[in-house]
Design a protein around this motif. Structure first.
Motif, short mmCIF file in Angstrom:
data_model
loop_
_atom_site.label_atom_id
_atom_site.label_comp_id
_atom_site.label_asym_id
_atom_site.label_seq_id
_atom_site.Cartn_x
_atom_site.Cartn_y
_atom_site.Cartn_z
N UNK A 47 2.32 1.67 1.04
CA UNK A 47 2.16 0.83 -0.15
C UNK A 47 0.71 0.74 -0.59
N UNK A 48 0.51 0.36 -1.84
CA UNK A 48 -0.83 0.43 -2.45
C UNK A 48 -1.78 -0.65 -1.96
N UNK A 49 -1.26 -1.75 -1.43
CA UNK A 49 -2.12 -2.84 -1.01
C UNK A 49 -1.79 -3.27 0.42
N UNK A 50 -2.75 -3.95 1.03
CA UNK A 50 -2.53 -4.48 2.37
C UNK A 50 -1.34 -5.44 2.38
N UNK A 51 -1.27 -6.31 1.38
CA UNK A 51 -0.18 -7.29 1.32
C UNK A 51 1.18 -6.61 1.24
N UNK A 52 1.29 -5.59 0.40
CA UNK A 52 2.56 -4.87 0.28
C UNK A 52 2.91 -4.14 1.57
N UNK A 53 1.90 -3.55 2.21
CA UNK A 53 2.14 -2.83 3.46
C UNK A 53 2.64 -3.77 4.54
N UNK B 227 8.53 1.02 5.27
CA UNK B 227 8.14 2.12 4.38
C UNK B 227 7.49 3.26 5.14
N UNK B 228 6.77 2.95 6.23
CA UNK B 228 6.05 3.99 6.96
C UNK B 228 6.67 4.28 8.33
#
Length: 266
Positions: A44-50, A56-57
């Protein structure tokens, strides 16, 4: 006609987000390069989303990541300089072995196939992922205490906690399992073409207080290149741990990389 700036691809390791390279991008851009720091596959594009979407990973392996970054490199106007930290360092080595970069820098690189030392500190640092076989298919997060041991042991507890709060994300455990078993697997994804004498110069960097990739591991990695006539060098940093790319001393490391690149004609 002015020459276009040389592209630089920054590759982060496990438990850090791609945006952690932000200060390095600014430093390299100011030095005349064209840097980018793409995330791992599906990151994801941001730390918060990750943090909100660890699935996702999950289950991403070394070859998945290597092919992902190779595809990104193929879109660049010319072969880049490749700079990686931790498992990003292993990927930088792997991509350099495939002749995809003009020069490479592997900072505290995860151990490649052929590296034998396995210090107790490294075993402890890897336990959050390796301690449960079911983690092979999962994304794993570190606790603040685990980050302190594996990354922030050479900085103050306050700084370690701040780095944890700012940059840590869940990461796939599969690469750790692949690296741990590399010397027992014939076609390990942690294998690197260390015999390639046609590749560009490679700099290995080691933090002498690193628990996650102890200096003895990086020195053993250097020995794996003994049959290559390509330039392979080691730079060691006193009193530095695995957080050396993101902590308050990052400029010293970044400037050492810039000086080395300038010395090599880049």
């Amino acid at each position: 006609m002015a020459q276009d700036p040389t592209p630089v691809v920054f590759i982060h390791g496990l438990w850090l987000h791609a945006t952690s390279w932000g200060p390095w991008l600014d430093r390299f851009r100011a030095a005349g390069y064209a840097p980018i720091a793409p995330g791992w596959p599906n990151e994801p594009d941001t730390v918060a989303e990750a943090r909100a979407h660890p699935e996702a990973v999950a289950d991403i392996g070394i070859d998945d990541a290597a092919d992902h970054f190779a595809a990104i490199i193929a879109t660049l106007p010319e072969p880049p300089i490749i700079v990686g930290h931790s498992f990003g360092g292993l990927l930088a080595e792997k991509l350099m072995g495939r002749d995809l970069g003009v020069a490479g820098v592997a900072i505290d690189p995860a151990q490649i196939k052929g590296v034998l030392p396995l210090p107790l500190a490294q075993l402890r640092a890897g336990l959050p992922a390796l301690g449960n076989p079911a983690n092979l298919h999962r994304a794993v997060s570190l606790t603040k205490q685990e980050f302190r041991f594996g990354f922030g042991n050479a900085v103050s507890e306050q700084e370690s906690d701040e780095l944890f709060d700012t940059w840590t994300v869940p990461s796939p455990a599969r690469p750790l399992f692949q690296a741990a078993a590399a010397n027992f697997v014939l076609h390990s994804q942690a294998a690197v073409d260390t015999d390639n004498s046609e590749r560009g110069p490679l700099l290995l960097i080691s933090g002498l207080e690193d628990h996650t990739v102890p200096d003895v591991v990086t020195r053993s990695t250097l020995k794996q290149y003994r049959d290559s006539t390509a330039v392979t060098e080691l730079r060691q940093f006193e009193g530095r741990g695995h957080s050396l790319t993101i902590d308050s001393g990052w400029k010293e490391v970044a400037d050492a990389v810039l000086d080395w690149l300038a010395d090599k004609g880049f």
